[in-house]
Design a protein around this motif. Structure first.
Motif, PDB file in Angstrom:
ATOM      1  N   THR A  15      46.092  15.805  56.639  1.00  0.00           N
ATOM      2  CA  THR A  15      47.228  15.570  55.746  1.00  0.00           C
ATOM      3  C   THR A  15      48.519  15.833  56.501  1.00  0.00           C
ATOM      4  N   ASP A  16      49.635  15.461  55.884  1.00  0.00           N
ATOM      5  CA  ASP A  16      50.933  15.722  56.511  1.00  0.00           C
ATOM      6  C   ASP A  16      51.155  17.216  56.704  1.00  0.00           C
ATOM      7  N   ASP A  17      50.685  18.029  55.745  1.00  0.00           N
ATOM      8  CA  ASP A  17      50.823  19.482  55.865  1.00  0.00           C
ATOM      9  C   ASP A  17      50.047  20.019  57.064  1.00  0.00           C
TER      10      ASP A  17
END
Length: 145
Positions: free
Chosen positions: A24-26
């Motif tokens: 994910t972007d996180d």
């Protein structure tokens, strides 16, 4: 998010792993922040003593006899990192001047360019060293000369 820290005395180098079920972007941002992390202190070893060294107090790092040493104005410590690892972790005030040495520009008193093909470096504490021929263009660029 769950965090786990394992202390292993046999571990030669600290490493961080991320376990996830999806990218994910996180996760990407977390990995970027971890990889860009630069510790504010380094562990220096002197006999049986371990001392936390502030990079700003280090004049130079050099390698000799398959060890890396960090030199302050008063003492010398063994550092358990390779020069290339230090080069990637240290602030921009540090510059590589040879295959076996990195110096802290904030501790340099003067550079003497009168030697043909090399540069003599004099530190504020009175010690000195030389920039190898291969690194002279790099140091001149860093100094803007």
């Amino acid at each position: 998010m769950k965090v786990e820290i394992k202390i292993d005395e046999d571990c030669a180098e600290t490493w961080v792993g991320i376990h996830t079920n999806a990218m994910t972007d996180d996760i990407i941002e977390l990995a970027r922040k971890i990889s860009e992390y630069k510790p504010a202190t380094l562990a220096g070893f002197r006999g049986e003593r371990v001392v936390m060294l502030n990079p700003a107090d280090i004049l130079r790092f050099y390698s000799a006899n398959q060890r890396v040493y960090g030199v302050t104005k008063d003492e010398e410590y063994t550092v358990r990192l390779r020069l290339y690892e230090l080069e990637n972790q240290l602030p921009p005030d540090f510059v590589r001047i040879s295959n076996s040495e990195i110096i802290n520009l904030k501790w340099v008193a003067s550079f003497d360019l009168s030697f043909v093909g090399t540069v003599w470096v004099k530190f504020k504490n009175g010690s000195d060293t030389y920039v190898s021929r291969r690194y002279v263009p790099k140091i001149k660029q860093k100094l803007g000369i």
